[in-house]
Enzyme design. Structure first.
Site, PDB file in Angstrom:
ATOM      1  N   GLY A 240       0.764  -1.245   0.000  1.00 54.56           N
ATOM      2  CA  GLY A 240       0.000   0.000   0.000  1.00 54.56           C
ATOM      3  C   GLY A 240       0.789   1.287   0.000  1.00 54.56           C
ATOM      4  O   GLY A 240       0.220   2.367  -0.186  1.00 54.56           O
ATOM      5  N   GLU A 274       4.007  -6.760   2.191  1.00 60.96           N
ATOM      6  CA  GLU A 274       3.747  -7.129   0.791  1.00 60.96           C
ATOM      7  C   GLU A 274       3.818  -5.922  -0.136  1.00 60.96           C
ATOM      8  O   GLU A 274       2.841  -5.601  -0.811  1.00 60.96           O
ATOM      9  CB  GLU A 274       2.348  -7.744   0.668  1.00 60.96           C
ATOM     10  N   PRO A 275       4.945  -5.240  -0.193  1.00 60.33           N
ATOM     11  CA  PRO A 275       4.998  -4.055  -1.061  1.00 60.33           C
ATOM     12  C   PRO A 275       5.079  -4.438  -2.540  1.00 60.33           C
ATOM     13  O   PRO A 275       5.760  -5.397  -2.894  1.00 60.33           O
ATOM     14  CB  PRO A 275       6.303  -3.383  -0.618  1.00 60.33           C
ATOM     15  N   ARG A 277       3.928  -1.688  -5.493  1.00 62.61           N
ATOM     16  CA  ARG A 277       4.160  -0.424  -6.193  1.00 62.61           C
ATOM     17  C   ARG A 277       5.421   0.294  -5.706  1.00 62.61           C
ATOM     18  O   ARG A 277       6.158   0.875  -6.499  1.00 62.61           O
ATOM     19  CB  ARG A 277       2.951   0.498  -5.965  1.00 62.61           C
ATOM     20  N   TYR A 317      -8.324   4.509 -13.901  1.00 64.98           N
ATOM     21  CA  TYR A 317      -8.417   5.268 -12.640  1.00 64.98           C
ATOM     22  C   TYR A 317      -8.225   6.762 -12.849  1.00 64.98           C
ATOM     23  O   TYR A 317      -8.065   7.499 -11.872  1.00 64.98           O
ATOM     24  CB  TYR A 317      -7.316   4.846 -11.650  1.00 64.98           C
ATOM     25  N   CYS A 344      -9.907   1.807 -30.149  1.00 60.10           N
ATOM     26  CA  CYS A 344     -11.209   2.400 -30.486  1.00 60.10           C
ATOM     27  C   CYS A 344     -12.058   2.623 -29.235  1.00 60.10           C
ATOM     28  O   CYS A 344     -13.077   1.946 -29.045  1.00 60.10           O
ATOM     29  CB  CYS A 344     -11.933   1.505 -31.462  1.00 60.10           C
ATOM     30  N   GLU A 345     -11.610   3.485 -28.375  1.00 62.49           N
ATOM     31  CA  GLU A 345     -12.335   3.854 -27.156  1.00 62.49           C
ATOM     32  C   GLU A 345     -11.990   5.300 -26.852  1.00 62.49           C
ATOM     33  O   GLU A 345     -10.805   5.671 -26.882  1.00 62.49           O
ATOM     34  CB  GLU A 345     -11.834   3.035 -25.945  1.00 62.49           C
TER      35      GLU A 345
HETATM   36  N1  LLP Z   1      -1.133  -7.218  -0.833  1.00 64.86           N
HETATM   37  C1  LLP Z   1      -2.401  -7.382  -1.269  1.00 64.86           C
HETATM   38  C2  LLP Z   1      -3.267  -8.345  -0.594  1.00 64.86           C
HETATM   39  C3  LLP Z   1      -2.868  -6.605  -2.350  1.00 64.86           C
HETATM   40  O1  LLP Z   1      -4.122  -6.757  -2.759  1.00 64.86           O
HETATM   41  C4  LLP Z   1      -1.988  -5.682  -2.978  1.00 64.86           C
HETATM   42  C5  LLP Z   1      -2.457  -4.883  -4.111  1.00 64.86           C
HETATM   43  C6  LLP Z   1      -0.672  -5.581  -2.510  1.00 64.86           C
HETATM   44  C7  LLP Z   1      -0.282  -6.343  -1.421  1.00 64.86           C
HETATM   45  C8  LLP Z   1       0.322  -4.642  -3.110  1.00 64.86           C
HETATM   46  O2  LLP Z   1      -0.062  -3.326  -2.931  1.00 64.86           O
HETATM   47  P1  LLP Z   1       0.930  -2.114  -3.306  1.00 64.86           P
HETATM   48  O3  LLP Z   1       2.109  -2.171  -2.365  1.00 64.86           O
HETATM   49  O4  LLP Z   1       1.335  -2.287  -4.704  1.00 64.86           O
HETATM   50  O5  LLP Z   1       0.095  -0.899  -3.090  1.00 64.86           O
HETATM   51  N2  LLP Z   1      -3.983  -1.731 -10.169  1.00 64.86           N
HETATM   52  C9  LLP Z   1      -3.978  -0.707  -9.156  1.00 64.86           C
HETATM   53  C10 LLP Z   1      -3.450  -1.210  -7.851  1.00 64.86           C
HETATM   54  C11 LLP Z   1      -4.190  -2.425  -7.340  1.00 64.86           C
HETATM   55  C12 LLP Z   1      -3.591  -2.973  -6.065  1.00 64.86           C
HETATM   56  C13 LLP Z   1      -4.151  -4.310  -5.760  1.00 64.86           C
HETATM   57  N3  LLP Z   1      -3.641  -4.928  -4.585  1.00 64.86           N
HETATM   58  C14 LLP Z   1      -3.188   0.482  -9.685  1.00 64.86           C
HETATM   59  O6  LLP Z   1      -2.720   0.428 -10.829  1.00 64.86           O
HETATM   60  O7  LLP Z   1      -3.083   1.507  -9.021  1.00 64.86           O
END
Ligand code: LLP
Length: 419
Positions: A240, A274-275, A277, A317, A344-345
């Site tokens: 997150g 669980e990073p 992004r 988004y 085509c969108e």
């Molecule tokens: N753990 C779980 C259970 C998750 O569902 C996610 C992301 C992560 C870890 C990793 O989260 P991060 O550290 O990347 O924030 N497609 C969207 C983001 C969807 C995230 C889904 N879950 C975007 O492009 O912004």
């Protein structure tokens, strides 16, 4: 922040001129920096070094095998969400005891494969799933460790599509249900061992308070459960962490660590993270060529050879990605333009109303910045478009890590029947 910088008017990835990659690989192409990927991973590792957490890179952000392998070699575990990601995880030879498996809809086949593979935890999202894991583990004569994914009902203050811990979201189980799981099932289900609580409150979170609120709530829950006889030894705080796309001022990982560590201090809990992004986001760019410049009575369009099928985030988004020309032009004057693909969108855009030098022309190359996470991994073949190539840069060298798809790739699994 990352290793994509201008050196004398030309954009480089580490020590490689991006023009060189364009000449050899073509466009569209995702280019990643090995150094940025490792730096971001190690930033987390160092900030939390006092407690040595298990950092499971969230593969969904970017599951390219070379990228996962790079991070696994650096010590990362992997957070997976499907049988496909488990397959990839095995390909990069991550230790099974460093794999955690989340998903609201794990199938029997996926559960079986994962138990057989000896993964560390399932992050369980419903009572129905918990029972299923128990039955399958029993059939396999195994005892499987699981985490309950708790939905702590906090507002992560991010885009509503990527907020996951409000009551209304499909993810996890609420605190009341978690308590009843321990009362009703923990002893009864003999082939599972519930020893972890998992939370993941959303993505691209830029303020620290939702994290703190959620971890405090969760630690209180764990204290309560353990005092009633549960044996929770692990806390998984999910991913997150937000990054800079434009002018966000996200918490630093040091601030994050300083806020989280005291809450779990002296609790005897092993921390899992669980990073996704944070590691991959700023580590990649999408290179694309201007195919046409189109002036209408109301605006200018740069029509490029990448599109929403390559990078869905702006269309999906309305996400902002900085866009720069890889070669600085003489044009001092800026002109507003929409940067659009050929799909085509009307929703197919990478940027709208963007100020760019007014002398950009056909065949110029643009770099869409911070496209390393949820870029290629969300890409598709919509409009029968071939998915882009991927390249990994390391110092002065670069290597292709995924070939551009071919037309025959597009139809590989199709069966033409006589009807
Ligand atoms: N753990 C779980 C259970 C998750 O569902 C996610 C992301 C992560 C870890 C990793 O989260 P991060 O550290 O990347 O924030 N497609 C969207 C983001 C969807 C995230 C889904 N879950 C975007 O492009 O912004």
């Amino acid at each position: 922040m990352h290793d994509f910088k201008f050196k004398k008017k030309r954009l480089f990835a580490e020590d490689v001129d991006l023009a060189q990659i364009v000449n050899n690989v073509g466009t569209p192409a995702f280019v990643y920096s090995r150094k940025t990927l490792l730096d971001r991973f190690n930033e987390i590792k160092n900030a939390f070094k006092k407690i040595d957490p298990l950092i499971c890179y969230s593969m969904k952000a970017n599951s390219n095998l070379s990228i996962c392998k790079l991070l696994v070699k650096e010590g990362a575990g992997l957070d997976i969400v499907s049988g496909g990601e488990l397959y990839r995880a095995k390909k990069v030879k991550v230790a099974a005891k460093k794999i955690v498996f989340a998903s609201v809809g794990k199938t029997d086949e996926e559960i079986t494969e994962a138990i057989k593979s000896n993964i560390l935890f399932f992050n369980v999202e419903s009572i129905s799933e918990l029972k299923r894991i128990n039955v399958i583990a029993k059939d396999l004569k195994k005892k499987q460790k699981v985490a309950i994914r708790v939905n702590p009902d906090v507002d992560a203050k991010t885009h509503h599509y990527i907020t996951t811990a409000k009551k209304q979201n499909k993810f996890g189980v609420d605190i009341k249900t978690t308590n009843s799981i321990f009362l009703t099932y923990a002893k009864k289900l003999k082939n599972i061992d519930i020893c972890c609580i998992h939370i993941h409150i959303g993505s691209q979170i830029t303020t620290i308070s939702p994290f703190v609120q959620a971890v405090k709530k969760t630690v209180a829950l764990i204290d309560g459960l353990n005092s009633k006889g549960a044996c929770i030894t692990h806390l998984n705080i999910g991913g997150g962490l937000g990054i800079i796309y434009k002018d966000e001022k996200p918490q630093t990982v040091e601030q994050y660590a300083k806020a989280i560590m005291p809450i779990i201090k002296n609790k005897g809990l092993k921390l899992i993270m669980e990073p996704g992004r944070f590691i991959a986001g700023n580590s990649g760019v999408l290179l694309t060529k201007i195919i046409h410049v189109k002036e209408t009575s109301v605006k200018r369009f740069y029509i490029i050879d990448a599109a929403m099928n390559d990078l869905l985030r702006p269309a999906f988004y309305e996400a902002y990605h900085e866009i720069v020309a890889t070669k600085k032009t003489k044009g001092k004057k800026k002109k507003s333009a929409d940067i659009v693909g050929a799909v085509c969108e009307s929703g197919d855009f990478l940027a709208k109303g963007r100020q760019l030098p007014d002398d950009l022309k056909q065949n110029d190359i643009l770099a869409v910045m911070s496209a390393g996470a949820y870029g290629f991994s969300m890409s598709s073949n919509y409009n029968s478009r071939k998915r882009a190539a991927e390249v990994l840069v390391s110092g002065k060298k670069y290597q292709l890590i995924r070939r551009r798809e071919s037309y025959s790739d597009l139809i590989r699994n199709e069966i033409v029947v006589n009807i």
